[in-house]
Write a protein that holds these residues in place. Sequence first.
Motif, PDB file in Angstrom:
ATOM      1  N   THR A   1       0.856  -1.181   0.000  1.00 38.54           N
ATOM      2  CA  THR A   1       0.000   0.000   0.000  1.00 38.54           C
ATOM      3  C   THR A   1       0.891   1.230   0.000  1.00 38.54           C
ATOM      4  OG1 THR A   1      -1.735  -1.115   1.283  1.00 38.54           O
ATOM      5  CG2 THR A   1      -1.795   1.290   1.217  1.00 38.54           C
ATOM      6  N   LYS A   2       0.620   2.142  -0.922  1.00 39.90           N
ATOM      7  CA  LYS A   2       1.359   3.403  -0.980  1.00 39.90           C
ATOM      8  C   LYS A   2       0.357   4.548  -0.930  1.00 39.90           C
ATOM      9  CE  LYS A   2       4.852   5.934  -3.644  1.00 39.90           C
ATOM     10  NZ  LYS A   2       5.707   5.918  -4.869  1.00 39.90           N
ATOM     11  N   VAL A   3       0.566   5.471   0.004  1.00 40.38           N
ATOM     12  CA  VAL A   3      -0.332   6.605   0.174  1.00 40.38           C
ATOM     13  C   VAL A   3       0.487   7.889   0.168  1.00 40.38           C
ATOM     14  CG1 VAL A   3      -2.001   7.731   1.686  1.00 40.38           C
ATOM     15  CG2 VAL A   3      -1.974   5.234   1.510  1.00 40.38           C
ATOM     16  N   ILE A   4       0.066   8.861  -0.649  1.00 41.99           N
ATOM     17  CA  ILE A   4       0.714  10.172  -0.715  1.00 41.99           C
ATOM     18  C   ILE A   4      -0.361  11.256  -0.553  1.00 41.99           C
ATOM     19  CG2 ILE A   4       2.062  11.765  -2.133  1.00 41.99           C
ATOM     20  CD1 ILE A   4       3.258   9.380  -3.570  1.00 41.99           C
ATOM     21  N   PRO A   5      -0.167  12.197   0.384  1.00 41.84           N
ATOM     22  CA  PRO A   5       0.921  12.258   1.361  1.00 41.84           C
ATOM     23  C   PRO A   5       0.802  11.141   2.393  1.00 41.84           C
ATOM     24  CG  PRO A   5      -0.719  13.926   1.823  1.00 41.84           C
ATOM     25  CD  PRO A   5      -1.112  13.323   0.522  1.00 41.84           C
ATOM     26  N   ALA A   6       1.920  10.762   2.981  1.00 43.43           N
ATOM     27  CA  ALA A   6       1.930   9.669   3.946  1.00 43.43           C
ATOM     28  C   ALA A   6       1.114  10.044   5.173  1.00 43.43           C
ATOM     29  CB  ALA A   6       3.369   9.358   4.359  1.00 43.43           C
ATOM     30  N   PRO A   7       0.374   9.093   5.744  1.00 41.38           N
ATOM     31  CA  PRO A   7      -0.407   9.375   6.952  1.00 41.38           C
ATOM     32  C   PRO A   7       0.483   9.821   8.101  1.00 41.38           C
ATOM     33  CG  PRO A   7      -1.054   7.281   5.962  1.00 41.38           C
ATOM     34  CD  PRO A   7       0.214   7.712   5.278  1.00 41.38           C
ATOM     35  N   GLU A   8      -0.074  10.623   8.993  1.00 46.95           N
ATOM     36  CA  GLU A   8       0.659  11.055  10.172  1.00 46.95           C
ATOM     37  C   GLU A   8       0.894   9.861  11.096  1.00 46.95           C
ATOM     38  OE1 GLU A   8      -1.657  14.087  11.958  1.00 46.95           O
ATOM     39  OE2 GLU A   8      -1.429  15.496  10.290  1.00 46.95           O
ATOM     40  N   LYS A   9       1.887   9.999  11.969  1.00 46.17           N
ATOM     41  CA  LYS A   9       2.182   8.941  12.927  1.00 46.17           C
ATOM     42  C   LYS A   9       0.986   8.710  13.841  1.00 46.17           C
ATOM     43  CE  LYS A   9       5.650   7.443  16.290  1.00 46.17           C
ATOM     44  NZ  LYS A   9       6.910   7.817  17.012  1.00 46.17           N
ATOM     45  N   ARG A  10       0.644   7.448  14.048  1.00 42.74           N
ATOM     46  CA  ARG A  10      -0.536   7.105  14.842  1.00 42.74           C
ATOM     47  C   ARG A  10      -0.165   6.844  16.296  1.00 42.74           C
ATOM     48  NH1 ARG A  10      -3.723   9.237  11.153  1.00 42.74           N
ATOM     49  NH2 ARG A  10      -3.822   8.052   9.185  1.00 42.74           N
ATOM     50  N   ASP A  11      -1.027   7.296  17.186  1.00 37.21           N
ATOM     51  CA  ASP A  11      -0.835   7.086  18.618  1.00 37.21           C
ATOM     52  C   ASP A  11      -1.396   5.718  19.002  1.00 37.21           C
ATOM     53  OD1 ASP A  11      -0.743   7.083  21.364  1.00 37.21           O
ATOM     54  OD2 ASP A  11      -1.530   9.126  21.581  1.00 37.21           O
ATOM     55  N   PRO A  12      -0.582   4.819  19.506  1.00 37.72           N
ATOM     56  CA  PRO A  12      -1.064   3.476  19.883  1.00 37.72           C
ATOM     57  C   PRO A  12      -2.191   3.494  20.906  1.00 37.72           C
ATOM     58  CG  PRO A  12       1.338   3.555  19.872  1.00 37.72           C
ATOM     59  CD  PRO A  12       0.863   4.979  19.750  1.00 37.72           C
ATOM     60  N   LYS A  13      -2.320   4.590  21.633  1.00 34.81           N
ATOM     61  CA  LYS A  13      -3.350   4.659  22.659  1.00 34.81           C
ATOM     62  C   LYS A  13      -4.760   4.733  22.072  1.00 34.81           C
ATOM     63  CE  LYS A  13      -0.405   6.960  26.069  1.00 34.81           C
ATOM     64  NZ  LYS A  13      -0.236   8.187  26.903  1.00 34.81           N
ATOM     65  N   ASP A  14      -4.890   5.329  20.891  1.00 34.24           N
ATOM     66  CA  ASP A  14      -6.238   5.502  20.348  1.00 34.24           C
ATOM     67  C   ASP A  14      -6.383   5.020  18.908  1.00 34.24           C
ATOM     68  OD1 ASP A  14      -4.891   7.397  18.899  1.00 34.24           O
ATOM     69  OD2 ASP A  14      -5.985   9.125  19.712  1.00 34.24           O
ATOM     70  N   TRP A  15      -5.402   4.232  18.430  1.00 32.27           N
ATOM     71  CA  TRP A  15      -5.464   3.766  17.047  1.00 32.27           C
ATOM     72  C   TRP A  15      -5.536   2.242  17.008  1.00 32.27           C
ATOM     73  CZ3 TRP A  15      -6.250   6.583  12.783  1.00 32.27           C
ATOM     74  CH2 TRP A  15      -6.105   5.946  11.550  1.00 32.27           C
ATOM     75  N   VAL A  16      -6.435   1.718  16.180  1.00 34.12           N
ATOM     76  CA  VAL A  16      -6.542   0.270  15.968  1.00 34.12           C
ATOM     77  C   VAL A  16      -5.699  -0.078  14.749  1.00 34.12           C
ATOM     78  CG1 VAL A  16      -8.073  -1.688  15.562  1.00 34.12           C
ATOM     79  CG2 VAL A  16      -8.876   0.267  16.921  1.00 34.12           C
ATOM     80  N   PHE A  17      -4.546  -0.675  14.982  1.00 34.36           N
ATOM     81  CA  PHE A  17      -3.621  -0.960  13.892  1.00 34.36           C
ATOM     82  C   PHE A  17      -4.032  -2.208  13.113  1.00 34.36           C
ATOM     83  CE2 PHE A  17      -1.081   1.684  16.690  1.00 34.36           C
ATOM     84  CZ  PHE A  17      -0.434   2.525  15.789  1.00 34.36           C
ATOM     85  N   LEU A  18      -3.643  -2.222  11.841  1.00 34.53           N
ATOM     86  CA  LEU A  18      -3.892  -3.369  10.974  1.00 34.53           C
ATOM     87  C   LEU A  18      -2.957  -4.513  11.331  1.00 34.53           C
ATOM     88  CD1 LEU A  18      -4.084  -1.421   7.614  1.00 34.53           C
ATOM     89  CD2 LEU A  18      -5.953  -2.795   8.518  1.00 34.53           C
ATOM     90  N   GLY A  19      -3.481  -5.736  11.292  1.00 32.99           N
ATOM     91  CA  GLY A  19      -2.675  -6.927  11.441  1.00 32.99           C
ATOM     92  C   GLY A  19      -2.595  -7.661  10.114  1.00 32.99           C
ATOM     93  N   ALA A  20      -1.673  -8.586   9.995  1.00 32.90           N
ATOM     94  CA  ALA A  20      -1.498  -9.315   8.736  1.00 32.90           C
ATOM     95  C   ALA A  20      -2.774 -10.030   8.322  1.00 32.90           C
ATOM     96  CB  ALA A  20      -0.353 -10.317   8.875  1.00 32.90           C
ATOM     97  N   SER A  21      -3.501 -10.582   9.277  1.00 29.01           N
ATOM     98  CA  SER A  21      -4.734 -11.311   8.949  1.00 29.01           C
ATOM     99  C   SER A  21      -5.834 -10.394   8.441  1.00 29.01           C
ATOM    100  CB  SER A  21      -5.233 -12.076  10.182  1.00 29.01           C
ATOM    101  OG  SER A  21      -5.543 -11.186  11.241  1.00 29.01           O
ATOM    102  N   ASP A  22      -5.748  -9.094   8.765  1.00 26.74           N
ATOM    103  CA  ASP A  22      -6.768  -8.143   8.321  1.00 26.74           C
ATOM    104  C   ASP A  22      -6.706  -7.897   6.821  1.00 26.74           C
ATOM    105  OD1 ASP A  22      -7.773  -7.692  10.911  1.00 26.74           O
ATOM    106  OD2 ASP A  22      -6.169  -6.246  11.315  1.00 26.74           O
ATOM    107  N   LEU A  23      -5.570  -8.189   6.211  1.00 31.10           N
ATOM    108  CA  LEU A  23      -5.370  -7.865   4.801  1.00 31.10           C
ATOM    109  C   LEU A  23      -5.440  -9.091   3.904  1.00 31.10           C
ATOM    110  CD1 LEU A  23      -2.544  -5.197   5.138  1.00 31.10           C
ATOM    111  CD2 LEU A  23      -5.010  -4.863   4.941  1.00 31.10           C
ATOM    112  N   LYS A  24      -6.075 -10.146   4.396  1.00 31.41           N
ATOM    113  CA  LYS A  24      -6.282 -11.341   3.584  1.00 31.41           C
ATOM    114  C   LYS A  24      -7.742 -11.441   3.152  1.00 31.41           C
ATOM    115  CE  LYS A  24      -2.601 -14.036   5.808  1.00 31.41           C
ATOM    116  NZ  LYS A  24      -2.282 -15.270   6.573  1.00 31.41           N
ATOM    117  N   SER A  25      -7.957 -11.936   1.946  1.00 34.22           N
ATOM    118  CA  SER A  25      -9.313 -12.128   1.403  1.00 34.22           C
ATOM    119  C   SER A  25     -10.115 -10.833   1.435  1.00 34.22           C
ATOM    120  CB  SER A  25     -10.046 -13.229   2.175  1.00 34.22           C
ATOM    121  OG  SER A  25      -9.352 -14.450   2.103  1.00 34.22           O
ATOM    122  N   VAL A  26      -9.496  -9.750   0.965  1.00 31.94           N
ATOM    123  CA  VAL A  26     -10.161  -8.452   0.959  1.00 31.94           C
ATOM    124  C   VAL A  26     -10.304  -7.934  -0.472  1.00 31.94           C
ATOM    125  CG1 VAL A  26      -9.333  -7.860   3.257  1.00 31.94           C
ATOM    126  CG2 VAL A  26      -7.980  -7.198   1.264  1.00 31.94           C
TER     127      VAL A  26
END
Length: 262
Positions: free
Chosen positions: A118-143
């Motif tokens: 995945t390439k996004v321009i402009p790049a997203p800002e840094k995410r705060d782990p306290k309030d961000w639900v990060f993607l896992g490898a399994s989230d990007l399968k069969s999509v």
Amino acid sequence: MLRASRALSCLLAIALPTAATAASPQSFKGEYTVSFLGLSIAKSTFSSRYENGAYSIDGTVSSAGLAKLFDDTRGTISSKGTIAGQQMQPQAFRADYTSGKKASMIDIRFADGAVTSTKVIPAPEKRDPKDWVFLGASDLKSVLDPMAATVIHADSPDKVCGRTVKIYDGEMRADLKLTYDSKGTISVPGYKGDTVTCRMGFEPVAGYRKGRKALNYLKNHSRMMVTFAPLGQTGVYAPIHATVGTQIGTLTISAGRFEAVN
């Protein structure tokens, strides 16, 4: 403007039919308008083609009416991939937008049903782990990408709804749950005939900020309805009308043209 451009991309993706599954080459054209409180805010056109098990889609998107005064967005969307049985298998999705003088781009690549880059321009800002639900490898399968996700393969209108579509837009992974609502008919340039309407539920999975009011509203309160019509005798059903309830009103997506071409 990247978030606004991505949101417009996903919204219009609801209304952009892609490829057919006939043995001979099939091409489709369509024109759509997005309106809010009766006022046109965006327009799109598309052309798509299916041939020898591969599909390709090219579309244009632009803000319209009063929306141009606040966010003059113009862009192109493309998607390509293959169809195996009744399953869409995307290979590449790209959206290029200019909002005012600011350019943005989303490029997603797939292999065997999984996201490989995945390439996004402009790049997203840094995410705060306290309030961000990060993607896992399994989230990007069969999509599916936002355009491939709009196509429903079904043996009959009765089987269009009753399914969950896994969508990835370059940042967020979400599930779109379709449940049966009603049948009807519609007449627009290029098509006159039967339709089936599904109620659509929205469930964010990953790639989003916790506690966002807009997402919570879409998940818990929004009434989203999508009306599908068949693309000829292909066994493919694509959206011809949709409504999405938001905190400030209802967005309506309507086909001004919906047709198969030689």
